[in-house]
Structures are given as structure tokens and as C-alpha cells.
Design a protein around this motif. Structure first.
Motif, mmCIF file in Angstrom:
data_model
loop_
_atom_site.group_PDB
_atom_site.id
_atom_site.type_symbol
_atom_site.label_atom_id
_atom_site.label_comp_id
_atom_site.label_asym_id
_atom_site.label_seq_id
_atom_site.Cartn_x
_atom_site.Cartn_y
_atom_site.Cartn_z
ATOM 1 N N SER A 21 -51.213 53.011 151.089
ATOM 2 C CA SER A 21 -51.239 51.578 150.823
ATOM 3 C C SER A 21 -52.451 50.907 151.458
ATOM 4 N N ASN A 76 -40.257 47.159 140.529
ATOM 5 C CA ASN A 76 -41.495 46.610 139.986
ATOM 6 C C ASN A 76 -41.198 45.549 138.938
ATOM 7 N N LYS A 77 -42.188 44.707 138.704
ATOM 8 C CA LYS A 77 -42.067 43.591 137.761
ATOM 9 C C LYS A 77 -42.964 43.852 136.565
ATOM 10 N N TYR A 132 -51.636 40.493 149.350
ATOM 11 C CA TYR A 132 -51.119 41.578 148.516
ATOM 12 C C TYR A 132 -51.139 42.894 149.279
ATOM 13 N N ASP A 182 -40.023 43.938 146.962
ATOM 14 C CA ASP A 182 -41.077 44.388 146.057
ATOM 15 C C ASP A 182 -40.701 44.195 144.590
ATOM 16 N N TYR A 183 -39.727 43.307 144.324
ATOM 17 C CA TYR A 183 -39.323 43.056 142.942
ATOM 18 C C TYR A 183 -40.472 42.499 142.100
ATOM 19 N N ASP A 184 -41.438 41.852 142.750
ATOM 20 C CA ASP A 184 -42.515 41.189 142.016
ATOM 21 C C ASP A 184 -43.797 42.021 141.975
ATOM 22 N N ALA A 185 -43.710 43.317 142.251
ATOM 23 C CA ALA A 185 -44.880 44.193 142.212
ATOM 24 C C ALA A 185 -45.241 44.534 140.763
ATOM 25 N N TYR A 233 -49.023 49.975 142.456
ATOM 26 C CA TYR A 233 -48.173 48.790 142.608
ATOM 27 C C TYR A 233 -48.952 47.691 143.316
ATOM 28 N N ASN A 234 -49.124 46.556 142.663
ATOM 29 C CA ASN A 234 -49.727 45.373 143.273
ATOM 30 C C ASN A 234 -48.593 44.442 143.706
ATOM 31 N N ASP A 235 -48.300 44.457 145.002
ATOM 32 C CA ASP A 235 -47.107 43.777 145.506
ATOM 33 C C ASP A 235 -47.487 42.563 146.347
ATOM 34 N N THR A 287 -47.435 46.648 138.035
ATOM 35 C CA THR A 287 -47.861 48.046 138.140
ATOM 36 C C THR A 287 -48.786 48.506 137.016
#
Length: 529
Positions: free
Chosen positions: A367, A218-219, A350, A317-320, A308-310, A322
């Protein structure tokens, strides 16, 4: 096969285990003088918890245990314990962190040293982790009293981490990282090349450990970057900031860790296979906030939800970004998420992932799909007024799999209103070579006028379909295309609204590609609304 490990009761000296030269012995003194012999019985490893993280130092045949590894890794993981504890405390979870067997007086942790059966080239990044797991599990099967939990950190010795080809990732409750001579907390924050390398690989170790403790990537939120108490998420790019600039765990991560087996002193049984679902889901975009609420139905208590908003514009998913929320006494939840905290807001697809955190440590993943159009989210998930499918029949299909139980595998499974069953393209027997495109056609039994179609991927998302084209017909002979669409890799119903209403009796779904890149396709349900 020989296995080397630290334990309280053995009286064999470490100098019998390894060549006693300073470069080979894992317990050399820091000043590189003649190594002091530390016998295993000098360590008194204890823990108040039933479950403790298993730490394995896996040495391939012919490789060397890196210098001073016991001290360095003990200090790294004891510091990591404090890092995790601080973040758990910050979110109100108390002084919880991953449990370790520790000699508190000597500040050493228990590490099990195991010699691999093969040379290092046989344990590469690709596939090497599973090979190590096979040998490590064989060791624990032969020594069951040595196993302390269901979670494992496996370290590989390397001379240069930048050129090494070793496992460095998470695999379920297993995680892998490397060790080298200069991986030492004394270098963190020094601003030197050794400091940069220490941040990258100590932060990387703790990042991979997070995966082994059930954490996704997550980011950080937009506002976190300028917050001196936050900065960069460890489960994002934190391995490039740990120990040198502000780094933290998100509340979503800590909510998961709160129920983790090795974060608790309970004697309970964890990971029992709990399940849950969300009912009465409501979602909207109001006052620059994405708002969701609903009720959780579960067989084992869920005490929080990690959200998680991905962005779905890549395969990672590094830019999800949360959020997390606790459940009310009646199992309801609600949360508002300001879109100002999201980094991507321009015409971006998303995936909204809800991780329902069971007190047993199990996680139920649900999801949904939404998208941003011109800077605003379009929230269109949730149930619609779907047409009754009781008279619908399968008109034709490219292939189906008939070896499953009940309806599973058959084309008719997409019409049974049961998202536990699914159509699967043939994978067994003479038709096993069936490749994309796959297709399936439905006769609705009458002319209907629809505003859109809805699809549910297979629950596990295995063989999930990505790109489709929808065709319609009045006579099952002449077909016209309604266009190409992309299904999201989510396991709940997703609605595709047409630009204009369409009237038809027959419709055909042509699947053109998959998310896993393989030749097979699966789909649980199809609807019209």
C-alpha cells in the motif's frame, strides 16, 4: 454434541433428526402440507473439483432449523454460482465460479447441519463467529473426510433477521450469514417488503461469501452506476441491490477469485505462503489519469494485480474504487486510472492498495499513500534521495521492547534500513503499561538540511502509528516543533514534505495515537530527504 448433515451414504431419515412438525423440519414442502420424508441417501452429491465450498448450518442449542432451509439455501447458492460465473466470464476468466457438492438432478447442495453446544445467546455478533469456528473445526477434526476446502460459509437460523444478534461478517476464509423462513429467491425483484428483505439478506449472504473467498470491499466506478450491465458492486452496497437492480463484481474482485482454491479444478496445493515485492515503481498524474507501473519480484507466479483507491477519510473501505491489470511476460505492469471514475476528489487523503494475486491463491498486499488537493491528486510516494543513516544513533526513547529477535522491538531498528525489523514500545514486563505519547530521538551526527521526513510502518500494520509531531534541535536541549502530521495506515515508505527546509542535528518523533486505538506503538524505519 450431535452433528446433523446431509451425506450420500447415510440411511437415517431426516425426520429422526428433527421434530417432525412442519415449522421445525428443514425439508418441509413449499405448500406446508405434511412433510415428505427425504432420506439422506436420496441425494447424490458430486463435483468434478477437488476443492468445494464447505457450507455449514449451525443450530445453537434450543434453536430451530428454519423451515425449508435445504431447498431455499440450495436455490440461493446455485443462483449465486451463476452470478459469480457470469461476472468471471464478462472479464474473460471463463466459466469459473465457486465449486459446490451438488445433486444436479434434485438441485440440492450439500449442507452440513451441526448442533451447537450452547444456546444462541452464546454466539452473538461480537465474538460468536470464533466460538462457532472452534466447534466446527472440532467436528471436521473428528470427520476429516467431510472437509472439502479451506473456505467456509456458516449460516445461523433466526426468526427475524432485523433484530437478530448473530455473526454476519467475514473472518479470513470463514464467512457468516443468517437464514430465516422467508429468505427465498422467489421474492427477489417483486417490489414487496419480502422482496426488499430478500435482496438485503440474500445479497448480504453473497457479499459475506465474497469475504470468505478472499475479497475486500470495493465501490463501483462513477460510470458503472449508469451502466445497465454493471450498477452497484456486490462487495460494496450490493446487498441492497442484488436481484432488484443491476449488481456486479468488479474486475479487481474477479482477478482475485481467478486464483481462489474453490474456483479451480486443479489438484494443486493452495495458500502456500507466497511473497512478492514491487521494484522500480513509477507513479504520476498525467492527462487526468493516475499512472503507475513497475516490476514484480516474486517466489510464486503473480498473474494479476487488483488495485484499490481507498479514500482515507473513514475507517472502512466500502468506497474504494478499483482497477485490475495483468502482468506482462517479464513481470512488468502499467495502468492508467482516470480520476473521473473516483467519487471523492476534493482535499481527500487516499490509500492506494495493490493486491498481487499469486497463482497459489495467496495475496501479497502493498500500500501507498497519496492525496487530492483542490481536485487534483498529489502523487508523492516512491523512493527519495534519502540521507545516509550509517552514522545516525538513537539518542533517547520513551520505551522499547527487548524480547524480540535480532533488532526487532529495539529503538535502533528504525535505523537499520530493514523494514522487516521495527521499534516497538514496551509490551512485556514492568514497562508493559507504557502508553501514548511514545517518543524516539535521533542524533544524525552532523547538521543536515532536510526537505522532509519519511516513515515506514510495520509490515503487518500491527500497532501502526497514526498522529505524530516532529521536533528538531541543534543541541539536544532546546527543541522546536515542525508541526503535527498524520501517517497513513500503509506498509510502504511514506514521505512527508515540509513547508520549508529545516536544518538540525537532532530530531524527535512523538507518536500521539494509533490506528488500532491501543496503547502500543511500532515503527519500522525513519528517513530524512
Amino acid at each position: 454434541m450431535k452433528h446433523y448433515f446431509f451425506t450420500v451414504i447415510s440411511i437415517i431419515t431426516l425426520t429422526f433428526f428433527y421434530n417432525c412438525s412442519k415449522s421445525d423440519n428443514g425439508l418441509d414442502n413449499e405448500d406446508n402440507s405434511t412433510p415428505k420424508e427425504e432420506t439422506e441417501e436420496t441425494f447424490n452429491y458430486t463435483s468434478s473439483a477437488k476443492y468445494n465450498l464447505n457450507i455449514i448450518y449451525f443450530v445453537p442449542k434450543g434453536s430451530k432449523n428454519r423451515k425449508d432451509s435445504h431447498r431455499r439455501l440450495s436455490e440461493i447458492l446455485l443462483q449465486g454460482q451463476e452470478f459469480y460465473k457470469k461476472n468471471m466470464n464478462d472479464y474473460g476468466f471463463g466459466n469459473k465460479t465457486f465449486n459446490l457438492l451438488v445433486d444436479t438432478q434434485k438441485k440440492r447442495i450439500k449442507i452440513t447441519y451441526i448442533d451447537g453446544e450452547l444456546s444462541a445467546s452464546n454466539y452473538p455478533y461480537e465474538g460468536g463467529g470464533n466460538k462457532m469456528i472452534t466447534e466446527i473445526e472440532a467436528y471436521y477434526n473428528a470427520n476429516p473426510d467431510e472437509k472439502n476446502s479451506d473456505h467456509y460459509l456458516v449460516l445461523s437460523p433466526v426468526s427475524d433477521p432485523t433484530t437478530s444478534d448473530v455473526p454476519y461478517y467475514g473472518l479470513g476464509k470463514w464467512c457468516f450469514a443468517s437464514d430465516f423462513d422467508d429468505m427465498d429467491i422467489k421474492h427477489l425483484g417483486t417490489g414487496t417488503s419480502l422482496g426488499t428483505r430478500a435482496t438485503t439478506y440474500i445479497g448480504g449472504l453473497l457479499h459475506e461469501l465474497g469475504h470468505g473467498l478472499n475479497l475486500p470491499h470495493n465501490k463501483e466506478k462513477v460510470s458503472d452506476l449508469s451502466n445497465s450491465n454493471k450498477g452497484t458492486c456486490l462487495m460494496g452496497a450490493g446487498n441492497y441491490t442484488y436481484g432488484s437492480s443491476p449488481t456486479f463484481l468488479s474486475e479487481a474482485s474477479c482477478s482475485i477469485l481467478n486464483n481462489n482454491q474453490v474456483f479451480n479444478n486443479s489438484n494443486d496445493i493452495f495458500y502456500t505462503g507466497a511473497t512478492a515485492s514491487i521494484k522500480n515503481l513509477q507513479a504520476s498524474f498525467e492527462s487526468n489519469n493516475i499512472k503507475i507501473s513497475g516490476t514484480v519480484e516474486t517466489d510464486v507466479t503473480v498473474n494479476s494485480i487488483s488495485i484499490y483507491n481507498d479514500p482515507a477519510d473513514d475507517n472502512a473501505d466500502y468506497d474504494a474504487v478499483t482497477w485490475a491489470t495483468k502482468l506482462e511476460a517479464d513481470n512488468t505492469f502499467s495502468i492508467s486510472m482516470p480520476i473521473s471514475e473516483l467519487h471523492k476528489k476534493e482535499n481527500t487523503e487516499y490509500v492506494l492498495r495493490l493486491l498481487l494475486n499469486h497463482t497459489s491463491g495467496d495475496i501479497t498486499r502493498i500500500s501507498y499513500a497519496y492525496k487530492f488537493v483542490n481536485g487534483a491528486p498529489v502523487i508523492d510516494f516512491g523512493e527519495k534521495d534519502y540521507f545516509n543513516k550509517s552514522k545516525w544513533v538513537i539518542e533517547s526513547f520513551s520505551s522499547e521492547e527487548n524480547s524480540g529477535q535480532e533488532n526487532t522491538g529495539l529503538a535502533s531498528a528504525i535505523l537499520d534500513n530493514n523494514d522487516e525489523t521495527y521499534w516497538h514500545s514496551c509490551w512485556n514486563g514492568s514497562c508493559a503499561s507504557a502508553n501514548y505519547p511514545h517518543s524516539i530521538a535521533i542524533d544524525t551526527g552532523e547538521t543536515i538540511t532536510a526537505e522532509g521526513f519519511a516513515f515506514t510502518q510495520r509490515k503487518t500494520l500491527s500497532r501502526a502509528i497514526k498522529d505524530i509531531e516532529i521536533f528538531i534541535s541543534d543541541d539536544n536541549t532546546t527543541w522546536s516543533s515542525l508541526g503535527n502530521y498524520t501517517l497513513q495506515n500503509v506498509n510502504t515508505v511514506q514521505n512527508i514534505r515540509l513547508d520549508n527546509q529545516a536544518s538540525f542535528r537532532y530530531f524527535r518523533i512523538e507518536a500521539k495515537s494509533s490506528y488500532d486505538g491501543d496503547r502500543f506503538a511500532a515503527l519500522a524505519e525513519v528517513y530524512c530527504f
